[in-house]
Motif scaffolding. Structure first.
Motif, PDB file in Angstrom:
ATOM      1  N   ALA A   1       0.830  -1.206   0.000  1.00 48.27           N
ATOM      2  CA  ALA A   1       0.000   0.000   0.000  1.00 48.27           C
ATOM      3  C   ALA A   1       0.866   1.258   0.000  1.00 48.27           C
ATOM      4  CB  ALA A   1      -0.925   0.002   1.214  1.00 48.27           C
ATOM      5  N   ILE A   2       1.945   1.223   0.757  1.00 40.51           N
ATOM      6  CA  ILE A   2       2.842   2.378   0.818  1.00 40.51           C
ATOM      7  C   ILE A   2       3.516   2.594  -0.535  1.00 40.51           C
ATOM      8  CG2 ILE A   2       4.949   3.253   1.886  1.00 40.51           C
ATOM      9  CD1 ILE A   2       4.084   1.744   4.442  1.00 40.51           C
ATOM     10  N   ILE A   3       3.978   1.502  -1.138  1.00 41.98           N
ATOM     11  CA  ILE A   3       4.598   1.610  -2.463  1.00 41.98           C
ATOM     12  C   ILE A   3       3.592   2.153  -3.467  1.00 41.98           C
ATOM     13  CG2 ILE A   3       5.634   0.283  -4.345  1.00 41.98           C
ATOM     14  CD1 ILE A   3       6.707  -1.648  -2.165  1.00 41.98           C
ATOM     15  N   ASN A   4       2.363   1.650  -3.379  1.00 41.52           N
ATOM     16  CA  ASN A   4       1.284   2.119  -4.245  1.00 41.52           C
ATOM     17  C   ASN A   4       1.071   3.621  -4.070  1.00 41.52           C
ATOM     18  OD1 ASN A   4      -0.873   1.871  -6.038  1.00 41.52           O
ATOM     19  ND2 ASN A   4      -2.349   1.534  -4.400  1.00 41.52           N
ATOM     20  N   ALA A   5       1.051   4.062  -2.821  1.00 48.44           N
ATOM     21  CA  ALA A   5       0.851   5.484  -2.540  1.00 48.44           C
ATOM     22  C   ALA A   5       1.962   6.318  -3.154  1.00 48.44           C
ATOM     23  CB  ALA A   5       0.795   5.704  -1.030  1.00 48.44           C
ATOM     24  N   ALA A   6       3.197   5.851  -3.013  1.00 46.27           N
ATOM     25  CA  ALA A   6       4.327   6.605  -3.553  1.00 46.27           C
ATOM     26  C   ALA A   6       4.229   6.730  -5.070  1.00 46.27           C
ATOM     27  CB  ALA A   6       5.632   5.920  -3.154  1.00 46.27           C
ATOM     28  N   ILE A   7       3.829   5.646  -5.749  1.00 41.90           N
ATOM     29  CA  ILE A   7       3.700   5.679  -7.209  1.00 41.90           C
ATOM     30  C   ILE A   7       2.696   6.748  -7.631  1.00 41.90           C
ATOM     31  CG2 ILE A   7       2.898   4.405  -9.238  1.00 41.90           C
ATOM     32  CD1 ILE A   7       3.940   1.842  -7.882  1.00 41.90           C
ATOM     33  N   VAL A   8       1.512   6.719  -7.015  1.00 46.85           N
ATOM     34  CA  VAL A   8       0.463   7.631  -7.445  1.00 46.85           C
ATOM     35  C   VAL A   8       0.780   9.073  -7.056  1.00 46.85           C
ATOM     36  CG1 VAL A   8      -2.000   8.119  -7.368  1.00 46.85           C
ATOM     37  CG2 VAL A   8      -1.206   5.777  -7.313  1.00 46.85           C
ATOM     38  N   MET A   9       1.420   9.259  -5.920  1.00 45.12           N
ATOM     39  CA  MET A   9       1.794  10.619  -5.534  1.00 45.12           C
ATOM     40  C   MET A   9       2.803  11.211  -6.506  1.00 45.12           C
ATOM     41  SD  MET A   9       2.007  10.504  -1.389  1.00 45.12           S
ATOM     42  CE  MET A   9       0.527  10.260  -0.419  1.00 45.12           C
ATOM     43  N   VAL A  10       3.752  10.391  -6.956  1.00 45.16           N
ATOM     44  CA  VAL A  10       4.719  10.873  -7.942  1.00 45.16           C
ATOM     45  C   VAL A  10       3.997  11.245  -9.238  1.00 45.16           C
ATOM     46  CG1 VAL A  10       6.646  10.189  -9.423  1.00 45.16           C
ATOM     47  CG2 VAL A  10       6.734   9.707  -6.977  1.00 45.16           C
ATOM     48  N   ILE A  11       3.022  10.418  -9.659  1.00 46.65           N
ATOM     49  CA  ILE A  11       2.242  10.718 -10.862  1.00 46.65           C
ATOM     50  C   ILE A  11       1.506  12.048 -10.698  1.00 46.65           C
ATOM     51  CG2 ILE A  11       0.250  10.005 -12.243  1.00 46.65           C
ATOM     52  CD1 ILE A  11       1.056   7.099 -11.653  1.00 46.65           C
ATOM     53  N   GLN A  12       0.800  12.188  -9.592  1.00 45.14           N
ATOM     54  CA  GLN A  12       0.051  13.415  -9.346  1.00 45.14           C
ATOM     55  C   GLN A  12       0.969  14.624  -9.304  1.00 45.14           C
ATOM     56  OE1 GLN A  12      -2.243  13.683  -5.615  1.00 45.14           O
ATOM     57  NE2 GLN A  12      -1.359  15.708  -5.384  1.00 45.14           N
ATOM     58  N   ASN A  13       2.031  14.513  -8.554  1.00 45.85           N
ATOM     59  CA  ASN A  13       2.878  15.666  -8.291  1.00 45.85           C
ATOM     60  C   ASN A  13       3.637  16.122  -9.528  1.00 45.85           C
ATOM     61  OD1 ASN A  13       1.902  15.228  -5.751  1.00 45.85           O
ATOM     62  ND2 ASN A  13       3.788  14.337  -4.947  1.00 45.85           N
ATOM     63  N   SER A  14       3.984  15.174 -10.397  1.00 47.51           N
ATOM     64  CA  SER A  14       4.649  15.562 -11.636  1.00 47.51           C
ATOM     65  C   SER A  14       3.715  16.387 -12.507  1.00 47.51           C
ATOM     66  CB  SER A  14       5.118  14.315 -12.390  1.00 47.51           C
ATOM     67  OG  SER A  14       4.022  13.539 -12.841  1.00 47.51           O
ATOM     68  N   ARG A  15       2.410  16.116 -12.446  1.00 50.92           N
ATOM     69  CA  ARG A  15       1.440  16.896 -13.225  1.00 50.92           C
ATOM     70  C   ARG A  15       1.353  18.336 -12.714  1.00 50.92           C
ATOM     71  NH1 ARG A  15       2.250  11.811 -14.876  1.00 50.92           N
ATOM     72  NH2 ARG A  15       0.869  11.231 -16.579  1.00 50.92           N
ATOM     73  N   VAL A  16       1.559  18.519 -11.419  1.00 55.82           N
ATOM     74  CA  VAL A  16       1.552  19.876 -10.872  1.00 55.82           C
ATOM     75  C   VAL A  16       2.729  20.674 -11.435  1.00 55.82           C
ATOM     76  CG1 VAL A  16       1.675  21.253  -8.774  1.00 55.82           C
ATOM     77  CG2 VAL A  16       0.413  19.104  -8.768  1.00 55.82           C
ATOM     78  N   LEU A  17       3.926  20.073 -11.435  1.00 55.56           N
ATOM     79  CA  LEU A  17       5.095  20.765 -11.983  1.00 55.56           C
ATOM     80  C   LEU A  17       4.951  20.987 -13.485  1.00 55.56           C
ATOM     81  CD1 LEU A  17       8.292  19.349 -10.230  1.00 55.56           C
ATOM     82  CD2 LEU A  17       7.230  21.591  -9.983  1.00 55.56           C
ATOM     83  N   TYR A  18       4.443  19.959 -14.192  1.00 51.97           N
ATOM     84  CA  TYR A  18       4.210  20.102 -15.634  1.00 51.97           C
ATOM     85  C   TYR A  18       3.313  21.314 -15.914  1.00 51.97           C
ATOM     86  CZ  TYR A  18       1.629  19.421 -19.987  1.00 51.97           C
ATOM     87  OH  TYR A  18       1.009  19.627 -21.185  1.00 51.97           O
ATOM     88  N   SER A  19       2.228  21.399 -15.176  1.00 51.41           N
ATOM     89  CA  SER A  19       1.270  22.470 -15.416  1.00 51.41           C
ATOM     90  C   SER A  19       1.863  23.835 -15.087  1.00 51.41           C
ATOM     91  CB  SER A  19       0.003  22.232 -14.590  1.00 51.41           C
ATOM     92  OG  SER A  19      -0.992  23.167 -14.933  1.00 51.41           O
TER      93      SER A  19
END
Length: 472
Positions: free
Chosen positions: A308-326
């Motif tokens: 679950a923790i690994i899963n959380a890290a994956i999705v947070m990286v996905i989300q957070n990269s979109r913030v920087l992209y935008s």
């Protein structure tokens, strides 16, 4: 400051204009409600929040943890309504800053972005550091090293196609829900105290117990908001969702409901089933599970939690990269930085440099003492929700008044109440965390004054994708 801009750049591209010639590609629309809910639930990380962050709440709130979470969830329903309306009105990968910037002004959008940036940089390593504890039954690794490895692995996964990640994280999500459900069943089966302690909370104190005050619960609300925070991920993915005006609100609300149940029900079960208040306050859920069943079940639950923790890290990286992209697409930085963060992978369509910029520093932060940063994150999340509530108040005026969007019930009472509650919660937070967050915000305001505000035509141009402009 109310100098909001038009939804997107509409002039035809001029190849001689470097700003337009370098205009980034659009993100791919590839996911619907199911994929968006899987990704958003994974970012809410109900099981990792339950097993990594909730134990600290048990230590400070005792049997009042469940009551504090209920209050936070009720507050989050109103916040989710704000996100749903704004996410359909302004479907941008920028999330909160695009919402605030388009409705109440570019400066407000910039300050909202800074709070979001604090959250996106600090939360993933906080979560990742919990991995080693739950892998202990099979391997002993230094928590900092394991956290860094998890962050780097999550970064690699974040470089892949979003649709593939939706199903990968969905599989992990099933395992973490199974673990949370098993804990709930075992906790209820071994209940050792009356349900009345949920409404009249207690804490161990010396050789006895003490009542948990209303003030203590208010202080704990910031952490509770942090625990339930991930449902907002849907708005970051709005540019990659099919038919966002339908998909975004359904994803936000389904995620909040499912995630809240996955967290709250096991919390109640653990509260009632803990062998003593002292055991509850230690927050050692793995030991409780082993005591309720056997070592094999305890090991299984621990491994599911690690996933679950690994899963959380994956999705947070996905989300957070979109913030920087935008932010790069909206020209928040000097041009070389904008070009880098807005670069998309030709094969997977992901913002690969932005993903590396989130994941690699996150791995480094695993070697830093994050106790103070956890408090800072609680303050930043509270401020971020406040900016969303303010944006919701401005979402039905001017050009947005007649726009086609999902509209929340009980407007404007909902955002007004949210602001009042969050304002009071802020007054009860740790002074050091408030000073750190305030200092960072002041520095960001100076950057605005010196660099962004003097360049309104070429910097901080808050955009909405051309094919998703609100109808007026």
């Amino acid at each position: 400051m109310t100098d909001t801009l038009s939804p997107a750049l509409t002039a035809p591209a001029d190849p001689q204009d470097p700003l337009q010639a370098a205009e980034p590609q659009k993100l791919k629309r590839s996911i619907g409600v199911v994929g968006g809910t899987l990704l958003t639930l994974s970012c809410l990380t109900p099981a990792s929040s339950l097993f990594v962050i909730v134990p600290a709440s048990f230590a400070s709130l005792g049997t009042g943890t469940a009551l504090t979470l209920v209050i936070a969830i009720v507050l989050c329903i109103g916040v989710a309504w704000c996100y749903s309306e704004l996410g359909t009105l302004i479907p941008s990968a920028g999330g909160e800053y695009a919402m605030a910037g388009q409705t109440v002004g570019r400066f407000s959008g910039w300050l909202a972005f800074i709070q979001a940036l604090l959250v996106v940089l600090i939360v993933p390593p906080i979560i990742a550091l919990g991995t080693a504890q739950y892998l202990a039954p099979i391997v002993n690794v230094d928590p900092k090293i394991m956290g860094a490895v998890v962050m780097l692995a999550a970064t690699v996964m974040g470089l892949l196609d979003l649709r593939a990640n939706a199903w990968i994280t969905g599989i992990f999500l099933v395992l973490e829900v199974i673990a949370a459900s098993l804990v709930a069943v075992l906790g209820f089966a071994h209940s050792s105290r009356s349900a009345s302690v949920l409404l009249h909370p207690e804490l161990p104190a010396g050789h006895g117990v003490s009542a948990v005050s209303a003030g203590t619960i208010v202080v704990g609300l910031a952490a509770a908001l942090f625990i339930t925070q991930g449902f907002s991920t849907a708005v970051y993915l709005a540019e990659e969702m099919d038919k966002p005006q339908r998909t975004v609100p359904r994803t936000v609300l389904w995620t909040l409901g499912i995630g809240s149940a996955v967290i709250l029900i096991p919390v109640i079960a653990i509260t009632l089933g803990a062998p003593s208040l002292d055991a509850l306050a230690t927050g050692d859920i793995s030991s409780m599970v082993t005591a309720w069943s056997n070592s094999a079940v305890g090991t299984f639950v621990s491994l599911c939690i690690a996933l679950a923790i690994i899963n959380a890290a994956i999705v947070m990286v996905i989300q957070n990269s979109r913030v920087l992209y935008s932010s790069a697409r909206d020209k928040a930085w000097p041009e070389p930085v904008n070009r880098a963060f807005a670069s998309l992978s030709k094969r997977y369509g992901s913002p690969w440099i932005a993903t590396l910029a989130v994941g690699v520093p996150g791995a480094a932060l695993c070697f830093v003492d994050l106790s103070t940063l956890s408090l800072v994150t609680g303050v930043a999340v509270t401020l971020l929700y406040a900016f969303v509530a303010v944006a919701a108040l401005g979402a039905r005026r001017g050009k947005h008044k007649e726009s086609t969007a999902w509209r929340m019930p009980l407007w404007p009472a909902v955002p007004v109440v949210i602001l009042a509650v969050l304002g009071y919660v802020m007054t009860q937070q740790d002074t050091h965390a408030l000073l750190i967050t305030g200092g960072i915000t002041v520095v960001a305001a100076l950057y605005w004054v010196v660099y962004l505000r003097p360049r309104p035509e070429t910097r901080w141009i808050i955009t909405i994708p051309e094919d998703e402009k609100p109808a007026v």
